[in-house]
Every structure is written in C-alpha cells, then in structure tokens.
Design an enzyme around this catalytic site. Structure first.
Site, PDB file in Angstrom:
ATOM      1  N   GLU A 288       0.825  -1.216   0.000  1.00  0.00           N
ATOM      2  CA  GLU A 288       0.000   0.000   0.000  1.00  0.00           C
ATOM      3  C   GLU A 288       0.853   1.257   0.000  1.00  0.00           C
ATOM      4  OE1 GLU A 288      -3.036   0.317   3.015  1.00  0.00           O
ATOM      5  OE2 GLU A 288      -4.370  -1.032   1.935  1.00  0.00           O
ATOM      6  N   HIS A 309       8.774 -26.703  -1.813  1.00  0.00           N
ATOM      7  CA  HIS A 309       8.164 -27.854  -2.479  1.00  0.00           C
ATOM      8  C   HIS A 309       6.988 -27.433  -3.363  1.00  0.00           C
ATOM      9  CE1 HIS A 309      10.443 -30.857  -0.091  1.00  0.00           C
ATOM     10  NE2 HIS A 309      10.561 -29.802   0.692  1.00  0.00           N
ATOM     11  N   LYS A 423     -14.034   0.055  -4.076  1.00  0.00           N
ATOM     12  CA  LYS A 423     -15.072   0.383  -3.087  1.00  0.00           C
ATOM     13  C   LYS A 423     -16.208   1.148  -3.748  1.00  0.00           C
ATOM     14  CE  LYS A 423     -12.161   0.851   0.996  1.00  0.00           C
ATOM     15  NZ  LYS A 423     -11.601   1.831   1.904  1.00  0.00           N
TER      16      LYS A 423
END
Ligand code: PA5
Length: 452
Positions: A288, A309, A423
């Site tokens: 951010e 792995h 948003k």
C-alpha cells in the site's frame, strides 16, 4: 531475569553484492539524506509513527494493560474485528510470539479475527464457536466507516446484546478508533463503550504500536512493554542517515537498486511458520505504501521449507524478476532432537542426535546459495530470536525502511488512493442511494460481461 534484548536485528547483504556495486549504494547517499530529513521533519501527514515508540504514553499504556487484564479475566474467547492495518500487526505479533497451537497452551482467551473479509460462511462458523464461551470483542477501525469490520461489528454486537443484554454487553465491547471523527467514534460515545484512540498522524498500516496492535497483543498475553522497548531501541539505532550505520535504510536502498535492475518482486522469506502473518503485515505495509503511479516492488512471501516444495522451482528457474529478503531467526524458541534409530531404515542415521533447527539452518544456507547462483539476489535479516523485544524491533525496522523506500521511489508512502476504486463500484452495486447512476452503468457493463 529476561535476556530478550540480547543482540539486535542485523542486515547481511553479501548475497546481493554480486548484483549491486558498493558505488551504486553510495550514490544514493544524498537521496537518503533528503528522505531521512523528510521523515524526521514530520512536516507531512502520516508521520506520527516515526517518534511514536519514544512517546511511550504511560497513561495510555496503563489503560491498555488494565483493559487487557479485564478482558482476560472474564473471557474465554476474544474477537478482534478489523481489516488491513487495523488487524494485521496484532495478528502478526500474536502468531509470532505464541505457542503454535494456542489451544495446547492457552494464555488467556482464545483469539479470533473477524471483519477482515465479507464471507458469510466465515462469520456463521465463528458464531458457532461462541455460544458456550464467555466473549469480549475489540472493534478497530481508524476511519470508523470500513464496510467489512462495520458489518462484523453489527452482527457481533447484536449477538452480544441478545446474549448478555445491552448493559452487560457494553462491558465486553472495546473500541479502537479516531479520537474525534467517524461512525464508530459516534457509536462508541453514544453507547459508552471503553475506547482507545488511534493518533491522527499515524496511518493504519503504521499503527501496530498504538492501541490498534497493543490491546489485542496484551489480551493474548504478550509483553507489550518489551515490544515497545524493542521499537524504541530500534528508533535510536536507526536514527542516522548514514548507510553504514543504519541497516533499515541500507535495506531500503538495496531493494530500490534491485528494482531499478528489473527485480520487480520481493519475496519475504522465513523458515518459521509463526512468521506467516508477519509477512502478511509486511506485504500490506510495502504494497500500500509503494504500489502507486505505475511504480513499486510487488511484495510477496514464502514460507520455507514448505514452499520450496511448491514455489521453489519458480524461484530457482522462473523469470528473473525476483529477489528475496530472508528473515533468519538465529535461536529457535524451542529445540527438538532427531532420535537415534539403529535400524536406519529411513537412511537418516547421519542426522541422529542433531536438532531439527540444524536441518532448518542447512536448508536456509543451501537455498541461499542455490537461489543466488540462480540469479535471485538474497538479502538476509538476522534476528537473534523471536521475542517481544525483537518483534517490536522488526516492526519499526520495516516501517522505517518503508517510509524511506516510498520517498526514494518518488511516491507518497502514507496514502492509498488506489483502494477507493473497487469500493466505489461495490457501494454502487450494493445500492448506496447517492451512487444510483453509477449502479445502472455498472450493471449494464456486467450484463455484457456475464454470459446469459
Ligand atoms: O493502511 C491503511 O490505512 C489501511 O489498510 C487501513 O488500515 C484499512 O483499510 C482499514 O481501515 P480502517 O482502520 O479505517 O477501518
């Protein structure tokens, strides 16, 4: 007598020096000095965290500790409601410093998190485990208006009021929010909930050393005074703009130079599962703070040896856009010896009597060499042990590095304008009245995209 603060966090950069020359580092000195002055002048918004560990607001800390004791004394479950910077720091610290299986060695109430997603399944499942336990909640939101925690709080408040009655529920609800503004502040004042203030000049992802992180960590039984002490000592150690004396700045400069050379992705690597959420906190901090204006290193994380792995193949031989920052814990919290087995059917006889940590260390060293040879520069951060003191030191180390990194990159590391875009769409689609025209437009676009 505790010896937690023995040693300090140190950067080792030998495995980067084949990729970045010392002269290139020195050429950054002037830019570092300018950025350092900006960080310490505090003329800009969001810089309150820089001096925060030194402020050591005794009164506030005592209130936090008292509230934590109260919660611990009457709760079997404690729910932390928050998202992003309002929960990741606490979750990181609690996971780092607690038993790997808290149910085996509980220290106070079991800790749960809510409000960091919008999943109905998660919330319904969480409610299932609350019915037969005494609970308290801490709702944390700086703005006081973030949707996910607001919904979680509404549901949990309703649950608590039905279960305990309004008056008794009040004694179990703790609010951490802005000192003056926001819907949560208003609600807390009207209902008379115990409240803690997030300082105005400290943004969400830099707020772990405020009540945002301190109250949950204290409820989890962590020594928050030691955490603050670690951060305060880091503040003085990392107070110089001299790259030879400030490992946090040197780390910021090295990653910036690697980025300039096309290393676009930084993997925060650790060999201790208890650092998983520390990596999540770190990702938010850097993601951010730096990812804007078309710039920024993409922060990712790996937990080795587990991910060797799964992702190890890519790291070793995939696109050469990666570098790694390895958190090397020098002393494990606990030791475990590999037993003798005379039959040696598993062929591990050569390890009998050695510790698992010895194996983990050889894995770290071997991987460091293999990845560096494979074209992945490795920075190593040596941490003496996972203690509250070093936890505070690590939080501050990365915050300081992040502030400097943002300035070196030429972005504002203390805003996050990009998180508004989704948003806006979400609120329009949810039917927020003032966004009705946008809703129609978005619905038309979605119809085109969605196969009938
Ligand atoms: O770093 C930030 O500012 C954000 O990630 C916020 O912490 C996050 O969005 C939650 O915001 P709030 O605390 O206002 O609910």
């Amino acid at each position: 007598m505790r010896h937690w603060n023995m040693g300090r966090v140190k950067l080792e950069d030998k495995c980067v020096l084949g990729f970045v020359a010392e002269e290139e580092i020195l050429r950054q000195e002037e830019a570092v000095l300018l950025a350092h002055k900006r960080l310490h002048a505090r003329g800009e918004e969001g810089l309150g965290w820089v001096e925060l560990p030194l402020r050591r607001d005794r009164q506030q800390l005592d209130e936090v500790i008292r509230a934590a004791e109260q919660i611990r004394s009457h709760s079997q479950a404690f729910i932390i409601i928050g998202i992003g910077g309002s929960y990741l720091g606490a979750r990181a610290g609690i996971q780092m410093l607690s038993h790997s299986f808290r149910e085996v060695r509980p220290s106070g109430p079991a800790v749960y998190f809510a409000g960091h997603n919008a999943s109905s399944t998660y919330m319904a499942d969480l409610l299932d485990l609350l019915d037969d336990r005494e609970i308290s909640i801490n709702v944390i939101s700086k703005s006081g208006t973030t949707t996910e925690p607001a919904i979680a709080f509404r549901i949990l408040r309703d649950y608590m009021e039905r279960r305990y009655g309004k008056k008794k529920a009040k004694e179990r609800i703790f609010v951490t929010t802005d000192g003056e503004k926001g819907a949560l502040k208003k609600l807390a004042d009207e209902e008379g909930y115990a409240s803690f203030v997030i300082p105005d000049d400290v943004g969400g992802r830099y707020s772990v050393l405020t009540p945002v992180g301190l109250l949950p960590m204290a409820v989890a039984g962590l020594d928050v005074e030691e955490i603050i002490k670690g951060a305060a000592d880091a503040h003085s150690r990392l107070g110089s703009p001299d790259l030879a004396r400030n490992d946090s700045y040197r780390y910021a400069v090295l990653r910036y130079l690697l980025y300039q050379k096309g290393k676009m992705v930084e993997l925060l690597v650790s060999y201790e599962p208890s650092l998983q959420y520390f990596a999540e906190w770190w990702k938010q901090l850097f993601g951010e703070s730096e990812g804007k204006e078309g710039k920024g290193i993409f922060p990712a994380s790996c937990l080795y040896t587990t991910d060797l792995h799964s992702l190890g193949q890519y790291v070793q031989e995939g696109r050469r856009i990666l570098f790694e920052t390895v958190i090397d814990i020098e002393q494990p919290r606990r030791k475990m010896q590999i037993p003798e087995d005379n039959s040696d059917r598993d062929g591990l006889g050569y390890l009998a009597g050695k510790t698992m940590d010895y194996v983990n260390r050889q894995a770290l060293l071997g991987t460091l060499l293999a990845h560096t040879d494979g074209g992945v520069p490795n920075l190593v951060l040596k941490v003496p042990q996972l203690s509250p003191y070093h936890c505070g030191e690590l939080f501050y180390f990365f915050q300081k590095a992040c502030g400097l990194s943002g300035y070196l990159l030429g972005v504002n590391p203390f805003d996050q304008p990009g998180v508004e875009a989704y948003k806006k769409n979400m609120f329009a689609l949810l039917g927020k009245p003032e966004l009705a025209p946008q809703r129609r437009e978005l619905q038309a676009r979605l119809e085109e995209l969605t196969p009938q």
